[in-house]
Design an enzyme around this catalytic site. Structure first.
Site, mmCIF file in Angstrom:
data_model
loop_
_atom_site.group_PDB
_atom_site.id
_atom_site.type_symbol
_atom_site.label_atom_id
_atom_site.label_comp_id
_atom_site.label_asym_id
_atom_site.label_seq_id
_atom_site.Cartn_x
_atom_site.Cartn_y
_atom_site.Cartn_z
ATOM 1 N N ALA A 13 -14.581 -3.629 9.050
ATOM 2 C CA ALA A 13 -15.111 -2.444 9.730
ATOM 3 C C ALA A 13 -15.456 -1.367 8.705
ATOM 4 O O ALA A 13 -14.738 -1.187 7.726
ATOM 5 C CB ALA A 13 -14.071 -1.904 10.708
ATOM 6 N N LYS A 14 -16.553 -0.679 8.953
ATOM 7 C CA LYS A 14 -16.869 0.502 8.144
ATOM 8 C C LYS A 14 -16.358 1.719 8.898
ATOM 9 O O LYS A 14 -17.125 2.435 9.549
ATOM 10 C CB LYS A 14 -18.378 0.604 7.914
ATOM 11 C CG LYS A 14 -18.846 -0.132 6.663
ATOM 12 C CD LYS A 14 -20.336 0.006 6.440
ATOM 13 C CE LYS A 14 -20.707 1.250 5.679
ATOM 14 N NZ LYS A 14 -20.392 1.223 4.254
#
Ligand code: PY5
Length: 306
Positions: free
Chosen positions: A158-159
């Site tokens: 995930a960013k």
């Protein structure tokens, strides 16, 4: 590099003036880092501005949101269109694009589920992230004393906005020590990635990059490097890399949307020297690709005026 302002920013479905794109101080994401984002670039091509692998980036934005259980109140197609519109209205030939999904104003508890979900898309002209000199002659890297996220503490796929405190600490440490950029190791001690870039070494003619299991983000530029390498018939492999593999590499480079493809000239003061032939070929093909000069990769460019 101070921000260069443009006309409009897309906020929750509307284009607002740059100076009016503001949030309340009690925005959830400001306190807890509860947001996800993307970094995308649009390039000048013979047919006007084109966004490089736009849909892939927006799909990853939605995947990041899914990991954090954030429901984006738009479809992938709507955000793709909104991104093109934002580039278009600002009359930019080339720019950096920052879509952001964040939990907004209304709740201050840690339970994020009742929070409103806000979406913004900002664009601005952004030159070379690690400098022209870095692109030409390579950057000096330092292995950080900070580790990359343990996948059971923070999901590397995930960013997430809050996750980048880890990157910032590593970056500050490297810069204060006189280097250009940091390399982070995984909790298991393998090379993971840089603060905002994937990393590659070249040994005996083969490109090696760490797997996702070493805590690296699945980079879209990294994926482009893989495709370019295979088409150039350069061997390419995902495998764990040790710190000493970096010191003894024939060549090394990094990749990311902001950074693009940048040679590494030293790691912890072990000199790798001027960019090697494989790094150069990948780099040259990448820069020609984003400008729309390589026919076989034309599908990677999503034109804003179509
Ligand atoms: N690893 C991390 C931790 C990243 O943040 C990024 C992108 C990458 C790898 C490379 O991914 P991609 O090739 O898909 O861009 N970093 C952002 C960027 O826009 C933020 C940098 C400030 O490049």
């Amino acid at each position: 590099m101070p921000l260069q302002s443009v006309d409009k920013i897309w906020m929750d479905g509307e284009l607002v003036a740059w100076e009016d794109a503001k949030v309340h101080v009690l925005t959830h994401a400001l306190h807890y880092g509860s947001g996800v984002f993307e970094g995308i670039r649009a390039y000048h091509t013979s047919q006007g501005a084109a966004v490089f692998r736009l849909t892939d980036h927006i799909v990853r934005l939605f995947n990041s949101a899914k990991i954090f259980m954030i429901d984006i109140p738009y479809t992938v197609e709507e955000i793709v269109e909104a991104t093109k519109e934002t580039v278009r209205v600002n009359n930019l030939d080339s720019c950096y694009i920052r879509p952001l999904v964040y939990l907004g104003y209304g709740e201050m508890g840690l339970n994020p589920l009742p929070c409103p979900v806000n979406v913004s898309i900002a664009v601005w002209p952004w030159g070379t992230y690690l400098g022209e000199e870095g692109i030409k002659h390579g950057v000096r890297m330092k292995i950080s004393s900070w580790q990359r996220h343990d996948p059971n503490a923070m999901p590397p796929a995930a960013k997430g906005t809050g996750m980048y405190i880890n990157s910032s600490m590593a970056k500050v440490e490297a810069i204060k020590a006189g280097y250009d950029e940091a390399i982070l190791l995984s909790p298991q001690g393998f090379v993971s990635e840089c603060t905002g870039e994937n990393i590659f070494i070249v040994k005996h003619g083969r490109i090696v990059t760490p797997p996702v299991s070493a805590g690296a983000l699945e980079g879209i530029t990294q994926d482009s490097v893989r495709t370019i390498a295979r088409d150039l018939e350069i061997e390419y492999q995902e495998a764990n890399i040790l710190r000493s593999d970096l010191y003894l590499a024939d060549e090394a480079f990094l990749s990311g949307t902001a950074a693009e493809v940048v040679p590494i000239r030293s790691v912890d003061d072990r000199e790798l020297g001027e960019p090697g032939p494989i790094t150069r070929r990948i780099q040259e093909t990448y820069f020609a690709t984003v400008k729309g000069e390589v026919d076989r990769y034309k599908d990677w460019l999503e034109h804003v005026n179509k």
